[in-house]
Scaffold this motif. Sequence first.
Motif, mmCIF file in Angstrom:
data_model
loop_
_atom_site.group_PDB
_atom_site.id
_atom_site.type_symbol
_atom_site.label_atom_id
_atom_site.label_comp_id
_atom_site.label_asym_id
_atom_site.label_seq_id
_atom_site.Cartn_x
_atom_site.Cartn_y
_atom_site.Cartn_z
ATOM 1 N N MET A 1 -25.117 -49.411 28.869
ATOM 2 C CA MET A 1 -26.411 -48.876 28.523
ATOM 3 C C MET A 1 -26.321 -48.042 27.263
ATOM 4 S SD MET A 1 -29.037 -47.009 30.960
ATOM 5 C CE MET A 1 -29.856 -45.602 30.305
ATOM 6 N N THR A 2 -25.230 -48.023 26.615
ATOM 7 C CA THR A 2 -25.069 -47.218 25.412
ATOM 8 C C THR A 2 -26.002 -47.675 24.300
ATOM 9 O OG1 THR A 2 -22.764 -46.921 25.988
ATOM 10 C CG2 THR A 2 -23.375 -46.384 23.753
ATOM 11 N N ILE A 3 -26.090 -48.963 24.080
ATOM 12 C CA ILE A 3 -26.915 -49.473 22.988
ATOM 13 C C ILE A 3 -28.394 -49.269 23.304
ATOM 14 C CG2 ILE A 3 -27.569 -51.574 21.753
ATOM 15 C CD1 ILE A 3 -24.690 -52.438 21.929
ATOM 16 N N ALA A 4 -28.821 -49.571 24.520
ATOM 17 C CA ALA A 4 -30.229 -49.391 24.886
ATOM 18 C C ALA A 4 -30.621 -47.917 24.845
ATOM 19 C CB ALA A 4 -30.481 -49.977 26.268
ATOM 20 N N GLY A 5 -29.777 -47.054 25.340
ATOM 21 C CA GLY A 5 -30.065 -45.619 25.298
ATOM 22 C C GLY A 5 -30.128 -45.094 23.869
ATOM 23 N N SER A 6 -29.269 -45.623 23.010
ATOM 24 C CA SER A 6 -29.274 -45.201 21.609
ATOM 25 C C SER A 6 -30.547 -45.645 20.906
ATOM 26 C CB SER A 6 -28.061 -45.784 20.888
ATOM 27 O OG SER A 6 -26.878 -45.336 21.483
ATOM 28 N N ILE A 34 -35.231 -35.542 14.114
ATOM 29 C CA ILE A 34 -34.115 -35.965 13.254
ATOM 30 C C ILE A 34 -32.791 -35.877 14.005
ATOM 31 C CG2 ILE A 34 -32.796 -35.352 11.187
ATOM 32 C CD1 ILE A 34 -35.481 -34.633 9.881
ATOM 33 N N ILE A 35 -32.622 -34.832 14.802
ATOM 34 C CA ILE A 35 -31.395 -34.692 15.591
ATOM 35 C C ILE A 35 -31.280 -35.831 16.611
ATOM 36 C CG2 ILE A 35 -30.264 -33.252 17.343
ATOM 37 C CD1 ILE A 35 -31.303 -30.810 15.772
ATOM 38 N N LEU A 36 -32.396 -36.183 17.245
ATOM 39 C CA LEU A 36 -32.362 -37.297 18.197
ATOM 40 C C LEU A 36 -32.041 -38.619 17.503
ATOM 41 C CD1 LEU A 36 -35.375 -36.525 20.557
ATOM 42 C CD2 LEU A 36 -32.946 -36.393 21.081
ATOM 43 N N MET A 37 -32.597 -38.831 16.315
ATOM 44 C CA MET A 37 -32.289 -40.063 15.581
ATOM 45 C C MET A 37 -30.825 -40.125 15.188
ATOM 46 S SD MET A 37 -35.520 -41.091 13.210
ATOM 47 C CE MET A 37 -35.713 -39.546 12.359
ATOM 48 N N LEU A 38 -30.269 -39.017 14.732
ATOM 49 C CA LEU A 38 -28.846 -39.005 14.368
ATOM 50 C C LEU A 38 -27.954 -39.256 15.593
ATOM 51 C CD1 LEU A 38 -28.706 -36.075 11.792
ATOM 52 C CD2 LEU A 38 -28.543 -38.528 11.347
ATOM 53 N N GLY A 39 -28.315 -38.637 16.713
ATOM 54 C CA GLY A 39 -27.557 -38.881 17.948
ATOM 55 C C GLY A 39 -27.654 -40.332 18.390
ATOM 56 N N GLY A 40 -28.831 -40.929 18.221
ATOM 57 C CA GLY A 40 -28.993 -42.343 18.555
ATOM 58 C C GLY A 40 -28.175 -43.243 17.651
ATOM 59 N N VAL A 42 -25.356 -42.417 16.117
ATOM 60 C CA VAL A 42 -23.950 -42.245 16.495
ATOM 61 C C VAL A 42 -23.646 -43.043 17.768
ATOM 62 C CG1 VAL A 42 -22.256 -40.566 17.343
ATOM 63 C CG2 VAL A 42 -23.645 -40.037 15.348
ATOM 64 N N GLY A 43 -24.546 -42.953 18.761
ATOM 65 C CA GLY A 43 -24.354 -43.703 20.004
ATOM 66 C C GLY A 43 -24.403 -45.203 19.780
ATOM 67 N N LEU A 44 -25.288 -45.652 18.890
ATOM 68 C CA LEU A 44 -25.392 -47.079 18.602
ATOM 69 C C LEU A 44 -24.132 -47.593 17.915
ATOM 70 C CD1 LEU A 44 -27.292 -49.548 18.667
ATOM 71 C CD2 LEU A 44 -28.066 -48.863 16.404
ATOM 72 N N SER A 45 -23.627 -46.835 16.956
ATOM 73 C CA SER A 45 -22.398 -47.272 16.274
ATOM 74 C C SER A 45 -21.211 -47.272 17.237
ATOM 75 C CB SER A 45 -22.124 -46.391 15.051
ATOM 76 O OG SER A 45 -21.924 -45.059 15.460
ATOM 77 N N PHE A 46 -21.158 -46.303 18.146
ATOM 78 C CA PHE A 46 -20.083 -46.277 19.135
ATOM 79 C C PHE A 46 -20.191 -47.467 20.089
ATOM 80 C CE2 PHE A 46 -18.595 -44.977 23.387
ATOM 81 C CZ PHE A 46 -17.249 -44.859 23.112
#
Length: 93
Positions: A1-6, A34-40, A42-46
């Motif tokens: 669920m990492t990609i969907a959550g991101s 902006i913080i949520l987008m950056l976290g997303g 990072v999660g998407l790339s991971f």
Amino acid sequence: MTIAGSIILIMLGAILTWAVEFDLAGLDINVVGIILMLGGLVGLSFGIYRISVTRRAVGPIDEPVHRHDIYEEPETRRTTVYEDRRHYDEPPL
């Protein structure tokens, strides 16, 4: 669920950054977006990295694979045809 959550985090951050015009005392909604987008991101790339590493891994092989086996043609069968030499005008045997 990492990609969907991101992706959900990126969408929520974009909505908070550009679509919401709500002011709270001591909290800037644009910065939270902006913080949520950056976290997303990072999660998407991971998540993409993790999928690429898992698909690359190969388990141990128990037996060697023989890819250059020689295919031999099966023996051809010969059929023997017996013809009946009788004529139909002759009496039966």
